[in-house]
Each structure stands twice: as structure tokens, then as C-alpha cells.
Design an enzyme around this catalytic site. Structure first.
Site, PDB file in Angstrom:
ATOM      1  N   GLY A  74       0.885  -1.053   0.006  1.00 17.36           N
ATOM      2  CA  GLY A  74       0.059   0.053  -0.045  1.00 17.36           C
ATOM      3  C   GLY A  74       0.923   1.219  -0.154  1.00 17.36           C
ATOM      4  O   GLY A  74       1.176   2.128  -1.003  1.00 17.36           O
ATOM      5  N   CYS A 134     -10.751  20.974  18.571  1.00 14.91           N
ATOM      6  CA  CYS A 134     -10.503  21.231  20.181  1.00 14.91           C
ATOM      7  C   CYS A 134     -10.000  19.783  20.776  1.00 14.91           C
ATOM      8  O   CYS A 134     -10.793  19.043  21.234  1.00 14.91           O
ATOM      9  CB  CYS A 134     -11.913  21.480  20.750  1.00 14.91           C
ATOM     10  SG  CYS A 134     -12.230  23.116  20.122  1.00 14.91           S
TER      11      CYS A 134
HETATM   12  C1  LIG Z   1      -2.232  -3.152   5.394  1.00 14.73           C
HETATM   13  C2  LIG Z   1      -2.147  -4.242   4.683  1.00 14.73           C
HETATM   14  C3  LIG Z   1      -0.922  -4.263   3.585  1.00 14.73           C
HETATM   15  C4  LIG Z   1      -0.431  -2.884   3.219  1.00 14.73           C
HETATM   16  O1  LIG Z   1       0.897  -2.659   4.033  1.00 14.73           O
HETATM   17  P1  LIG Z   1       1.727  -1.491   3.516  1.00 14.73           P
HETATM   18  O2  LIG Z   1       2.620  -1.128   4.821  1.00 14.73           O
HETATM   19  O3  LIG Z   1       0.707  -0.264   3.331  1.00 14.73           O
HETATM   20  O4  LIG Z   1       2.481  -1.674   2.396  1.00 14.73           O
HETATM   21  C5  LIG Z   1      -0.780  -5.506   2.896  1.00 14.73           C
HETATM   22  N1  LIG Z   1      -1.248  -6.596   3.394  1.00 14.73           N
HETATM   23  C6  LIG Z   1      -2.026  -6.398   4.277  1.00 14.73           C
HETATM   24  C7  LIG Z   1      -2.791  -7.877   4.680  1.00 14.73           C
HETATM   25  C8  LIG Z   1      -2.384  -5.530   4.978  1.00 14.73           C
HETATM   26  O5  LIG Z   1      -3.384  -5.784   6.258  1.00 14.73           O
END
Ligand SMILES: *Cc1c(COP(=O)(O)O)cnc(C)c1O
Length: 406
Positions: A261, A328
Site C-alpha cells: 500500500g 478542540c
Molecule cells: C495493510 C496491509 C498491507 C499493506 O501494507 P503497507 O505497509 O501499506 O504496504 C498489505 N497486506 C495486508 C494484509 C494488510 O493488512
């Protein structure tokens, strides 16, 4: 995307606003696929939870990527974006059997991470192939130490429970078609990753009908100058060799999957805010911006450091500021940061605002969530409108409480 481009975006769309550079996302994706070009069947599943705007999902669909999803809602977003269900993997944690069944019906690859659901699902649907998420109990220690991940992680099926998995498979007649691991968000050290991959390979040898191995994510991106970044090229070279020799041993060409991600979208994002107030106290100069942890919570939630630049006065003399929000509640984005001199009305740009920023935004203080812009081919495209009062009130029901009297 120059500072001038960003300033024009705030003039046109107001502030605060998120901006994503499609070119950067594409180049990160290509970097990853190039690093693993030696793998015949490579699949990149973009982790939707990092940034789930439908235009971002559509961009990945056009690049040929699949999606990693953690809820049935993310699955539906992916389908809406046009991603084929066969290219979506669903890796939930602690969700109900009903939700997993719903997603399986959509034709999406199921990834199960606990024995209870594995047994229930396998008993009811032995014909649906399932991937299992293992916990290899590996994490990066200090420096280059490899240490055992804490045994109580809520994620994955412990590798010590594989014999139990095999019994469930035998008793239900279900088919395990993939093995998955995702050891967390910050893999600094390639040796640690390779060590965990050995555990995954050894586990995989115990399953006869695999189609893919999924190595999750954990790629690190730089947030500030001098930060360590996962050396994808080196990882690609080393893991490819290991994967190829595993496939020989296994007797079949499997698919190698990743699900990043942050690596794909973090650096593509900028968050632009306007300075409402400069407040000088006896010890600190605060720059108070038109945002807060309702829009970007990572600094407060994880202690993340996002670089902040004054794009209205980039050549200004640097001074020390604490950048805080307008809600706040304590909402410190940065303490005692050296930033080019700030005047009220200036626009500040936060770096690394692509991953886990908008997707974690809320309506705290009844503030609207900001718009999202995709910068594509030199133009700004609105991909999500700023919320308005209608959005805020939608779904709320005003009860008739007139029987209560003063
Ligand atoms: C959140 C997640 C990812 C992505 O992780 P990054 O650190 O954003 O690359 C991949 N696989 C699973 C199962 C996740 O929960």
C-alpha cells in the site's frame, strides 16, 4: 507537480485538499514490477486500505494490478472500479463467516487467518479454494537481528499450528491454493524478509495444490531525508532466485504475489493546508492550520513524521514552528520544526500524504472531509468533492423528544 501547480490547486479547490500525483504512483508500480521481472507469474495486489478512492483503484486496474482488500466494502469498491474479482484477494482479520461467504460468492480469492473460520468455511464450502495467512513469528529486531515476532499477534495462523491446518484440510476436503504472510508495516532489513520467506517456503511444501505464494508487504518508504528505504531492487534479485529454486523443488511454476500500500501511494500524496493563525507563546511559535487529526492522524496516532514545506514562501528564512490544527483536542502535526518563514494565509504542503491519510480521515468536530485531486498529465482532476453540510447530516435522525419538558 511544482509549488506553483499546488498553489493553483488551492486557489481552485480551496484548502485543505489532498493531491495525488499519478506519475509517481505509476513509477513506484513499475519499480516494483521491474525489480521482480525475473518472476514469470508476478501479481501486485494494491492494498486498498492505504488510499481507497475509486480513481486510484481504477489507475491500478489500468496498470494491470490486482487489489488486496480487508472488508467486503473494499471488495465492492474494487469491483466498481472495474477490477476483475479473480484479481482481488480478501485478507480480513476477525470478520464473520457470513462476510467471508459473501465475498467468496463474488468470486474473490479468500485468505483465512484463523483455524475456527477455516474449519467452518471448509466444512460448508469445500469446493472453494482458500489461501491461508500464516504468522511466521519473525520481525526485525535492532540493527540486523532477527527476532521472534511476539507470539500473541492477532494476525495469521501460527506456523506451529500447521499440523492442525493439515487436519482441517484432510477432514473437510477443502483446497488450500495459496500461502500468505504479511509481517507488518516496516521491513527495514532484506535479510529479515528473506528469513521469513524461507519459513513461508517450508510451510508451502506441506500443501500439494498451491497456485500462489503471497509475501504481503512491509516495504518502507522514506518520510524524511536520510530515512532508510527498502532496497526493492536488491530484494527483487534475491527473492526471485529463492522463489525460482522453490518452484523447481515444488515441481510447478507458482505465482508470486505482493500487496503493498504505502510503497505505491505514500510519496505520491501531498496534503495542502492554509495557516489560519500564527500564535506566539512565551516558548513556542505555533502555526495553526485549517485542519487537524480529523484529516491526517498519522503524526498523532503513530508518531509519524511528515515533512512540511511552506510553498507560499519556499525561499523564506527558516524559523522554528510547531504546526498544529484547529480542532478542540491536541493535534500537533510537528513540534519545533524548521520551516521557511510562515505568514497567516500561507499554504503548507505535507509530504507522504498518499497512504493512510485520507483513508483514516473522520468528521471529528463536525468538520468536512477535504476534497481529493489527482494530478494527471499536467492537470488537476477532482476525484472526490469536499463534503458539505448535507453529507454531515445524511443518515442522522432527529427524534421526536417533545415529551421531555424543561
Ligand atoms: C495493510 C496491509 C498491507 C499493506 O501494507 P503497507 O505497509 O501499506 O504496504 C498489505 N497486506 C495486508 C494484509 C494488510 O493488512
Amino acid at each position: 507537480m511544482t509549488n506553483q501547480d499546488l498553489l493553483k490547486i488551492t486557489e481552485k479547490f480551496g484548502s485543505p485538499v489532498y493531491v495525488y500525483d499519478s506519475e509517481k504512483i505509476i513509477s513506484q508500480y513499475k519499480r516494483l514490477t521491474n525489480a521482480f521481472s525475473g518472476v514469470k507469474n508476478l501479481r501486485i495486489h494494491y492494498a486498498v486500505k492505504a488510499l481507497s478512492n475509486i480513481s486510484i483503484l481504477s489507475l491500478f486496474q489500468n496498470l494491470g494490478a490486482g487489489l488486496d482488500t480487508v472488508s467486503v466494502q473494499e471488495v465492492k469498491l474494487g469491483l466498481q472500479a472495474g477490477v476483475d474479482p479473480s484479481k482481488i484477494i480478501y485478507t480480513p482479520n476477525g470478520v464473520s463467516l457470513e462476510e467471508i461467504e459473501m465475498v467468496a460468492k463474488l468470486g474473490v480469492q479468500i485468505n483465512i487467518d484463523n483455524l475456527s473460520i477455516l474449519e467452518q468455511f471448509g466444512t460448508k464450502h469445500p469446493e472453494v479454494p482458500v489461501c491461508i495467512r500464516i504468522n511466521p513469528h519473525v520481525m526485525a529486531g535492532g540493527n540486523t537481528n532477527i527476532s521472534v515476532g511476539h507470539i500473541d499477534s492477532k494476525f495469521g495462523i501460527s506456523i506451529h499450528q500447521i499440523p492442525h491446518v493439515l487436519r482441517i484440510v484432510e477432514n473437510t476436503g477443502m483446497n488450500i491454493n495459496g500461502i500468505h504472510m504479511h509481517t507488518g508495516s516496516d521491513i527495514l532489513d532484506i535479510e529479515v524478509f528473506l528469513y521469513a520467506s524461507e519459513i513461508l517456503f517450508n510451510t508451502a511444501l506441506q500443501f500439494k495444490d498451491l497456485e500462489f505464494l503471497d509475501f504481503g508487504s512491509g516495504f518502507k518508504v522514506p518520510y524524511k531525508e536520510g530515512d532508510i528505504e527498502t532496497n526493492i531492487e536488491e530484494l527483487g534479485e534475491k527473492l526471485t532466485a529463492k522463489f525460482q529454486s522453490f518452484c523447481k523443488q515444488y515441481g510447478r511454476e507458482l505465482t508470486l504475489a505482493f500487496e503493498p500500500g504505502k510503497f505505491l501511494v505514500s510519496e505520491a500524496g501531498k496534503f495542502l493546508v492554509k495557516v489560519n493563525v500564527i500564535k506566539q507563546t512565551t516558548s513556542t511559535v505555533f502555526a495553526q492550520v485549517d485542519s487537524g487529526f480529523n484529516h491526517l492522524i498519522r503524526p498523532m496516532f503513530y508518531g509519524s513524521r511528515h515533512e512540511i514545506h511552506n510553498i507560499s514562501n519556499p525561499q523564506g528564512k527558516e524559523r522554528f514552528y510547531s504546526v498544529v490544527g484547529y480542532i478542540c483536542e491536541t493535534d500537533t502535526f510537528a513540534s519545533n520544526r524548521r520551516i521557511a518563514e510562515i505568514k497567516e494565509g500561507d499554504i503548507l504542503a505535507f509530504n507522504n500524504a498518499g497512504a493512510y491519510c485520507y483513508s483514516m480521515a473522520s468528521n471529528f468536530n463536525s468538520r468536512y472531509r477535504p476534497p481529493e485531486i489527482m494530478w494527471h498529465n499536467g492537470e488537476a482532476h477532482l476525484i472526490r468533492k469536499r463534503e458539505d453540510f448535507e453529507d454531515l447530516i445524511r443518515g442522522q435522525v432527529k427524534m421526536d423528544l417533545s415529551t421531555i419538558t424543561e
